[in-house]
Motif scaffolding. Structure first.
Motif, PDB file in Angstrom:
ATOM      1  N   GLY A   1      -3.767  -2.324  -7.717  1.00 18.42           N
ATOM      2  CA  GLY A   1      -2.985  -1.875  -6.391  1.00 18.42           C
ATOM      3  C   GLY A   1      -3.572  -0.862  -5.774  1.00 18.42           C
ATOM      4  O   GLY A   1      -4.822  -0.500  -5.863  1.00 18.42           O
ATOM      5  N   ARG A   2      -3.071  -0.529  -4.468  1.00 14.88           N
ATOM      6  CA  ARG A   2      -3.637   0.265  -3.569  1.00 14.88           C
ATOM      7  C   ARG A   2      -2.698   1.374  -3.213  1.00 14.88           C
ATOM      8  O   ARG A   2      -1.519   1.141  -2.798  1.00 14.88           O
ATOM      9  CB  ARG A   2      -3.979  -0.649  -2.207  1.00 14.88           C
ATOM     10  N   ALA A   3      -3.138   2.625  -3.248  1.00 10.91           N
ATOM     11  CA  ALA A   3      -2.382   3.886  -3.022  1.00 10.91           C
ATOM     12  C   ALA A   3      -3.397   5.117  -2.667  1.00 10.91           C
ATOM     13  O   ALA A   3      -4.474   4.989  -2.856  1.00 10.91           O
ATOM     14  CB  ALA A   3      -1.613   4.623  -4.119  1.00 10.91           C
ATOM     15  N   ILE A   4      -2.686   6.087  -1.549  1.00  8.35           N
ATOM     16  CA  ILE A   4      -3.470   7.158  -1.293  1.00  8.35           C
ATOM     17  C   ILE A   4      -2.478   8.140  -1.354  1.00  8.35           C
ATOM     18  O   ILE A   4      -1.295   8.232  -1.140  1.00  8.35           O
ATOM     19  CB  ILE A   4      -3.546   6.710   0.299  1.00  8.35           C
ATOM     20  N   ALA A   5      -3.032   9.327  -1.777  1.00  9.16           N
ATOM     21  CA  ALA A   5      -2.216  10.634  -1.876  1.00  9.16           C
ATOM     22  C   ALA A   5      -2.298  11.308  -0.757  1.00  9.16           C
ATOM     23  O   ALA A   5      -3.537  11.529  -0.247  1.00  9.16           O
ATOM     24  CB  ALA A   5      -2.990  11.361  -3.340  1.00  9.16           C
TER      25      ALA A   5
ATOM     26  N   THR B   1       1.050  -1.162  -0.077  1.00 12.25           N
ATOM     27  CA  THR B   1       0.093  -0.120  -0.207  1.00 12.25           C
ATOM     28  C   THR B   1       1.103   1.188   0.135  1.00 12.25           C
ATOM     29  O   THR B   1       1.689   1.318   0.872  1.00 12.25           O
ATOM     30  CB  THR B   1      -1.122   0.100   1.182  1.00 12.25           C
ATOM     31  N   VAL B   2       0.871   1.996  -1.005  1.00  9.21           N
ATOM     32  CA  VAL B   2       1.644   3.030  -1.243  1.00  9.21           C
ATOM     33  C   VAL B   2       1.188   4.522  -0.863  1.00  9.21           C
ATOM     34  O   VAL B   2      -0.082   4.763  -1.335  1.00  9.21           O
ATOM     35  CB  VAL B   2       2.144   3.114  -2.638  1.00  9.21           C
ATOM     36  N   ILE B   3       1.706   5.086  -0.118  1.00 11.96           N
ATOM     37  CA  ILE B   3       1.405   6.761   0.183  1.00 11.96           C
ATOM     38  C   ILE B   3       2.297   7.438  -0.775  1.00 11.96           C
ATOM     39  O   ILE B   3       3.045   7.483  -0.762  1.00 11.96           O
ATOM     40  CB  ILE B   3       1.811   7.164   1.575  1.00 11.96           C
ATOM     41  N   VAL B   4       1.223   7.986  -1.564  1.00 11.41           N
ATOM     42  CA  VAL B   4       1.946   8.895  -2.752  1.00 11.41           C
ATOM     43  C   VAL B   4       1.855  10.259  -2.210  1.00 11.41           C
ATOM     44  O   VAL B   4       1.047  11.076  -2.045  1.00 11.41           O
ATOM     45  CB  VAL B   4       0.921   8.956  -4.015  1.00 11.41           C
ATOM     46  N   ASN B   5       3.153  10.752  -1.736  1.00  9.64           N
ATOM     47  CA  ASN B   5       3.083  12.357  -0.993  1.00  9.64           C
ATOM     48  C   ASN B   5       3.394  13.292  -2.184  1.00  9.64           C
ATOM     49  O   ASN B   5       4.104  12.980  -3.320  1.00  9.64           O
ATOM     50  CB  ASN B   5       4.287  12.245  -0.149  1.00  9.64           C
ATOM     51  N   TYR B   6       2.954  14.216  -2.016  1.00  2.00           N
ATOM     52  CA  TYR B   6       3.209  15.441  -2.990  1.00  2.00           C
ATOM     53  C   TYR B   6       3.158  16.760  -2.156  1.00  2.00           C
ATOM     54  O   TYR B   6       2.742  16.674  -1.013  1.00  2.00           O
ATOM     55  CB  TYR B   6       1.994  15.402  -4.178  1.00  2.00           C
ATOM     56  N   ALA B   7       3.522  17.832  -2.718  1.00  5.09           N
ATOM     57  CA  ALA B   7       3.616  19.001  -2.013  1.00  5.09           C
ATOM     58  C   ALA B   7       2.490  19.902  -2.548  1.00  5.09           C
ATOM     59  O   ALA B   7       1.818  20.761  -1.991  1.00  5.09           O
ATOM     60  CB  ALA B   7       5.086  19.686  -2.193  1.00  5.09           C
TER      61      ALA B   7
END
Ligand code: NAP
Length: 250
Positions: free
Chosen positions: A57-61, A33-39
């Protein structure tokens, strides 16, 4: 030996574009499970999350300025709440502008600006994820460095200095955290064209690369996956060049 990451939570900083985007997809494809970090760029980050989801897949921004202590605390809190777990894999990847400046042009502030990304941010993030990793007695910290440290690239000492400092902390943290089975490594990409390089001519650089091609973001994704997976269990404190052999002669 498995390269699967099922049940793991990975945080990739600066994942709305460039290398971070591809690292996120690679880790999600492997089951994390991926945390998609952004600014700043919510839309890009959410597009990446949707792309990962469309492939099963599983991801969260999650937004967060990695240079800011309060923002990092919020980022990790949200990540833990949304995944109902703690971070197993931290990829320190985010970067801001990397201005090319001669010694005469440089100010101390230019040095600090790079240290904020490559020393302060990894410190804040590592401190925030350590309790969970220590409790599990397992963790992966992967710093994205650069070949510029070996190349000693001129007119870029602000960036080179901060990446060199990142190598120092990688080695020190690896020693400090080894007894918790937390590995700390650095991956040094060569010149890997991403969105921000669209207008650049790569022919001169490519002509010096022993493998005879430019790197692609997937090359970095693959190296991160290797170190993040069980295949990397006994590797710590290392600095891995992923640049087609570009620094072989050094
Ligand atoms: N590409 C190369 O050729 C190359 C070569 C050697 C090393 N590297 C290293 O690889 C890493 C990624 O580089 P890249 O070329 O992929 O960079 P990039 O395309 O410029 O992407 C930078 C990312 O960092 C994010 N970001 C900017 N400021 C941030 C902040 N304060 N907090 C959190 N995220 C922030 C951006 O998010 P927003 O879009 O939301 O602003 C974006 O997702 C860097 O550490 C770089 O030094 C790259």
């Amino acid at each position: 030996m498995s390269h699967r990451l099922n049940g793991k939570v990975a945080l990739v900083t600066g994942a709305s574009r460039g290398l971070g985007k591809h690292i996120s997809k690679t880790l999600a494809d492997a089951g994390a499970t991926v945390i998609v970090n952004y600014a700043n760029n919510y839309k890009n980050a959410q597009d990446m999350v949707d792309f990962i989801a469309s492939d099963g897949g599983r991801a969260i921004a999650i937004q967060g300025d990695v240079r800011d202590e309060e923002s990092v605390e919020k980022l990790i809190k949200q990540a833990e709440e949304k995944t109902q777990g703690s971070i197993d894999i931290l990829v320190n990847n985010a970067t801001g502008p990397q201005p090319v400046l001669s010694i005469e042009e440089l100010t101390w502030q230019d040095y600090l600006a790079q240290l904020e990304f490559f020393v302060k941010a990894p410190l804040l993030l590592t401190k925030a994820v350590l309790p969970g990793m220590k409790e599990k007695k397992n963790g992966r910290i992967i710093n994205i460095g650069s070949e510029v440290v070996q190349l000693g690239t001129p007119n870029h000492s602000n960036y080179v200095m901060a990446k060199a400092a990142q190598l120092g902390l990688t080695r020190s943290w690896a020693n400090e955290l080894g007894s918790f089975s937390i590995t700390v490594n650095m991956i040094n990409p060569g010149f890997i064209p991403v969105e921000r390089h669209e207008a650049e001519d790569t022919s001169e650089y490519r002509s010096g690369v022993p493998l005879g091609r430019m790197g692609v973001p997937q090359d970095i994704g693959n190296a991160v996956l290797f170190l993040a997976s069980d295949a990397g269990n006994f590797i710590t404190g290392q600095s891995l060049s992923v640049n087609g052999g570009n620094t072989l002669g050094i």
